[in-house]
Design an enzyme around this catalytic site. Structure first.
Site, PDB file in Angstrom:
ATOM      1  N   SER A 165       0.828  -1.199   0.000  1.00 55.80           N
ATOM      2  CA  SER A 165       0.000   0.000   0.000  1.00 55.80           C
ATOM      3  C   SER A 165       0.874   1.264   0.000  1.00 55.80           C
ATOM      4  O   SER A 165       1.722   1.428  -0.870  1.00 55.80           O
ATOM      5  CB  SER A 165      -0.966  -0.039   1.187  1.00 55.80           C
ATOM      6  OG  SER A 165      -2.010   0.884   1.018  1.00 55.80           O
TER       7      SER A 165
ATOM      8  N   ASP B 297      -5.869  -3.484  -2.685  1.00 54.98           N
ATOM      9  CA  ASP B 297      -4.918  -3.188  -1.615  1.00 54.98           C
ATOM     10  C   ASP B 297      -4.310  -4.456  -1.013  1.00 54.98           C
ATOM     11  O   ASP B 297      -5.018  -5.351  -0.552  1.00 54.98           O
ATOM     12  CB  ASP B 297      -5.621  -2.388  -0.526  1.00 54.98           C
ATOM     13  CG  ASP B 297      -4.654  -1.730   0.439  1.00 54.98           C
ATOM     14  OD1 ASP B 297      -3.863  -2.447   1.062  1.00 54.98           O
ATOM     15  OD2 ASP B 297      -4.682  -0.492   0.550  1.00 54.98           O
TER      16      ASP B 297
END
Length: 747
Positions: A64, A208
């Protein structure tokens, strides 16, 4: 005894770093950066301390925001360079894909900025968007920042070998990304659910990586690291009192999995740096300085251990990158992925051709122009060396067309003339032809109306369009009677019912999205009547329904126009220029009043806005209209007066006077508005406008004779529904005063 054991353990730890590895090999350091959205700013401060301590990072793994920071560092940026880059980025604009208005197609500027809500329609079902944005602006930023390594597809060949983690949305398993297009891989790793849409890559839908592996220790160890430095910005699961937003709830759900294995991963880390960022969340982008401070504090707590590691590393020059923008000579443009949009369309929106010069800043503007059409989910681009032309470069584009081609759009509005209206729009793209768009509005409320547009956008080439509209309103207007009967001689105001049915076919060329030139033909049915009076003169009297018609004719016309629009916003403009000039030649008529002679009208509007100190805006607008030939139909005269932005045909707003209070076959009007933004999106404004509405505007040089004046002050708010305004207008020419109130986008 306990203190003695701790001291021995600490001493053993230091000694372990002081011993050289076999064969004089130095210690290879792997850096693990966790995800956490805006909290990831702390990673930059940690990198600064690592550089200060002399630690050379040999491998980087991240998830991320950790992947984003890690990828940039791996590509050759220093920590100080990253600090400078991050502090000038407007993350609100980047994360919401806010494209500048200048990037929008001219067609969108004209008809698209009137809806408060847009919903995708797929398989005849209305849905909701996948996320707040598709993330094109994020991809643009990452592509620009990594331009110096855009030819590297194997992440192990970056200045620092790199790996990141994404989640396969279909299987729920992790995907280890160590090859491919670096900006796409990093964007996939950081596509936080609901904020950024998932990334489709090699047939996989990726989102993600923090969902499955927010701290990729094992992956960095497998790269060959001897020592692991881990930076964890996770704050643990929230208490119920803090679960008060969609972002917080999703972050909590994502955290269920990641915290199960965290202690196991910690056991594999040699130096753990854990900044205290519990008071921040994944979208605290406005707290960059505080978050970076927390990262610095946490890293300095480990400075002794970091320096011990650095002593066991041989010196090695780090790669230095040149951040200077290079100029590229485009020798070829290669496009792949387009199915419903032609090459000419794409090149026209990019406004790029072979032999053009460009750099990444200009290229991002071009990409924004293409993305702002709303027809593409994402656009990947690289500038490659042309092996056949030493001085040339190849622009390689990989476009992914938007899977949604149908939309339902809604809006609402209230104003003094049309009263309440709700607009329902259906838009379909590439339905009949490539590059085409069909848009149909139905407006329900006090005055039912419709708009229909069909447009084939051919990019660099001439485009084609068809328009149809029905518009109607009724209003009380001032009216002076001549040759009327005695019973009606005291009437000075009538209720006018006005209906317009117009159909157009036209050809249009657009230059640089700001300048449009068009020509076409038009059929117009104009109906204007009142039931207030029964006769206007000996030739016009009321019919059986007691309607007195001023006009009820069909017209065939030729039309031409020239338009320029560089305004930064549709409403509450701060800078830019606007020009709308139109020519209409009334060729023939069914001639309701038996008095038609062919004539033409030339009308234009010019606007200029400029802002000082980003708060005070001066906005100048001037309009003029002329009639060429003899027009004997009062319904086609210029009707000046009233407040609004949705007037049609020859109705012209003029503050301080009522609707159509000033009438003639020519007019000239100018106005200046001062607008002050005293709070974000809150404006105070004051307007002065002046007009001559006379058959002879120039009046033998006495151009200011019989000039009318009007003034207005008001307050406005720029909202997601559109402008909300309340204004007060008056004129020293008479004693009347007017209050005006409107809500929502004008349509």
């Amino acid at each position: 005894m306990k203190r003695t054991l701790i001291f021995v353990f600490f001493l053993t730890f230091l000694v372990s770093f002081s011993q050289e590895k076999p064969n004089n090999q130095d210690v290879k350091v792997g850096l693990v950066l966790s995800g956490g959205g805006a909290k990831g700013f702390a990673h930059v401060s940690v990198l600064k301390v690592l550089e200060e301590a002399g630690v050379r990072v040999d491998y980087i793994g991240g998830t991320s925001m950790g992947a984003i920071i890690g990828a940039l560092y791996a590509s050759g940026y220093t920590a100080n360079q990253l600090d400078s880059i991050l502090k000038v980025i407007d993350f609100d604009i980047i994360l919401t894909d806010q494209m500048p208005r200048k990037s929008k197609p001219f067609y969108e500027k004209e008809i698209g900025e009137k809806y408060a809500l847009s919903l995708p329609v797929k398989n005849k079902r209305v849905g909701i968007p996948r996320a707040l944005s598709e993330g094109q602006s994020v991809l643009n930023l990452l592509t620009k920042l990594t331009q110096h390594v855009n030819n590297i597809n194997d992440f192990n060949k970056l200045p620092i070998p790199f790996v990141c983690i994404a989640t396969n949305l279909e299987t729920g398993k992790q995907e280890v990304l160590n090859s491919g297009f670096l900006p796409e891989a990093v964007k996939a790793s950081g596509s936080f659910p609901t904020l950024l849409a998932p990334v489709e890559s090699d047939g996989k839908i990726l989102t993600d990586g923090g969902i499955v592996n927010n701290f990729p220790v094992d992956e960095v160890i497998s790269m060959g690291a001897d020592v692991i430095i881990g930076v964890d910005i996770q704050s643990g699961l929230d208490k119920k009192d803090n679960l008060n937003s969609a972002v917080a709830i999703i972050n909590q759900i994502v955290g269920f999995q990641m915290y199960k294995t965290l202690n196991y991963k910690y056991s594999k880390v040699d130096v753990l740096i854990k900044p205290d960022v519990t008071n921040y969340n994944v979208i605290s982008f406005d707290k960059i300085n505080e978050i970076m401070k927390a990262g610095d504090v946490a890293a300095r707590e480990q400075i002794v251990n970091l320096k011990a590691i650095a002593k066991q590393q041989t010196t090695k020059e780090t790669a230095k990158i040149d951040t200077k923008q290079l100029q590229y000579d485009i020798s070829d443009i290669r496009i792949q992925g387009n199915l419903n949009y032609t090459r000419a369309y794409i090149l026209g929106k990019l406004n790029l051709k072979k032999q053009d010069k460009t750099d990444y800043n200009k290229l991002i503007q071009s990409i924004n122009n293409l993305y702002a059409t709303g027809n593409f989910e994402n656009i990947q681009y690289k500038i490659l060396d042309d092996t056949e032309n030493e001085e040339g470069s190849i622009l390689s584009l990989k476009v992914k067309e938007h899977r949604i081609s149908n939309y339902l759009q809604l809006g609402a509005h209230f104003d003094d003339l049309y009263k309440t209206g709700i607009i329902i729009n259906s838009t379909a793209k590439h339905l009949l032809n490539k590059n085409d768009i069909i848009s149909a509005d139905i407006i329900l409320g006090d005055n039912i109306r419709y708009n229909f547009d069909y447009f084939i956008d051919n990019g660099f080439y001439t485009s084609f369009g068809v328009k149809s509209r029905y518009n109607s309103f009724n209003a009380n207007i001032n009216f002076e009677l001549t040759n009327s009967n005695i019973e009606e001689s005291n009437v000075n105001e009538i209720n006018l019912v006005y209906e317009d049915f117009t159909n157009q076919i036209y050809f249009q060329t657009v230059f640089n999205r700001e300048f449009a030139l068009g020509i076409g033909g038009e059929h117009k049915h104009l109906k204007a009547f009142t039931e207030t009076i029964s006769s206007l003169n000996s030739n016009i009297t009321a019919n059986r329904e007691k309607r007195l018609y001023f006009d009820n004719s069909h017209y065939l016309n030729l039309i031409a126009y020239l338009k320029i629009d560089t305004y930064d916003k549709k409403y509450f403009q701060k800078h830019g220029v606007f020009l709308d000039t139109g020519f209409r030649w009334f060729l023939s008529s069914s001639d309701y009043g038996n008095n038609f002679n062919s004539f033409s009208q030339l009308k234009g509007k010019f606007g200029f806005a400029h802002t000082f100190f980003n708060k005070l805006t001066t906005h100048f607008i001037s309009e003029a209209g002329f009639t060429i030939g003899d027009n004997n139909n009062r319904a086609l005269d210029y009707n000046v007066g009233g407040y609004g932005e949705n007037f049609i045909n020859s109705f012209i707003p003029f503050y301080g006077y009522d609707l159509a209070e000033l009438t003639a076959d020519a007019f000239l009007k100018s106005g200046l508005t001062l607008r002050y933004e005293f709070l974000p999106k809150n404006y105070f404004s004051a307007t002065a406008n002046y007009s001559r509405v006379e058959p002879d505007l120039f009046n033998e040089g006495r151009v200011f004779e019989n000039t009318k004046s009007g003034y207005m002050v008001g307050y406005g708010i720029d909202t997601f529904l559109g402008p909300i305004e309340i204004n007060y207008s008056w004129s020293p020419d008479h004693s009347k005063k007017y209050w005006h109130f409107n809500v929502g986008y004008w349509f």
